[in-house]
Design a protein around this motif. Structure first.
Motif, short mmCIF file in Angstrom:
data_model
loop_
_atom_site.label_atom_id
_atom_site.label_comp_id
_atom_site.label_asym_id
_atom_site.label_seq_id
_atom_site.Cartn_x
_atom_site.Cartn_y
_atom_site.Cartn_z
N LYS A 145 -5.11 16.70 8.15
CA LYS A 145 -6.73 16.83 8.50
C LYS A 145 -7.64 16.46 7.33
CE LYS A 145 -5.88 20.00 12.26
NZ LYS A 145 -5.96 21.20 12.60
N TRP A 146 -7.20 16.96 6.29
CA TRP A 146 -7.99 16.65 5.13
C TRP A 146 -7.92 15.30 4.63
CZ3 TRP A 146 -5.87 21.10 0.81
CH2 TRP A 146 -6.55 22.30 1.51
N VAL B 149 -0.95 24.17 1.45
CA VAL B 149 -1.15 24.24 2.97
C VAL B 149 -0.30 23.57 3.40
CG1 VAL B 149 -3.77 24.26 2.22
CG2 VAL B 149 -2.53 22.17 2.66
N GLU C 102 0.36 19.79 8.43
CA GLU C 102 -0.92 19.47 9.65
C GLU C 102 -2.27 19.69 8.92
OE1 GLU C 102 1.55 21.83 10.05
OE2 GLU C 102 2.75 20.35 11.18
N THR C 103 -2.55 20.87 8.22
CA THR C 103 -3.83 20.90 7.47
C THR C 103 -3.95 19.76 6.64
OG1 THR C 103 -3.55 23.25 7.71
CG2 THR C 103 -5.01 22.63 6.21
#
Length: 61
Positions: free
Chosen positions: A27-28, A20, A23-24
């Protein structure tokens, strides 16, 4: 039960292992309750990496 030790990693390295974007992955990370992160930390400790893998599962590499 076998205890697995993890190597220190950067957030970008782990994001790549999970396939991923950084940025993703960020978020996780904010959704992991036991993970104590400082935004200035460049390298995640083995304990932090273990918590991430415990929460998200083993990356497929």
């Amino acid at each position: 039960m076998e205890t697995k030790t993890h190597k220190p990693s950067t957030r970008n390295q782990l994001a790549k292992r999970y396939g991923v974007s950084p940025e993703t992955f960020k978020k996780w990370l904010v959704k992991i309750p036991d993970l104590l992160l400082d935004t200035r930390d460049r390298v995640l400790t083995p304990k932090q990496v273990g918590i991430i893998i415990e929460h998200l599962g083993e990356p497929s590499d």
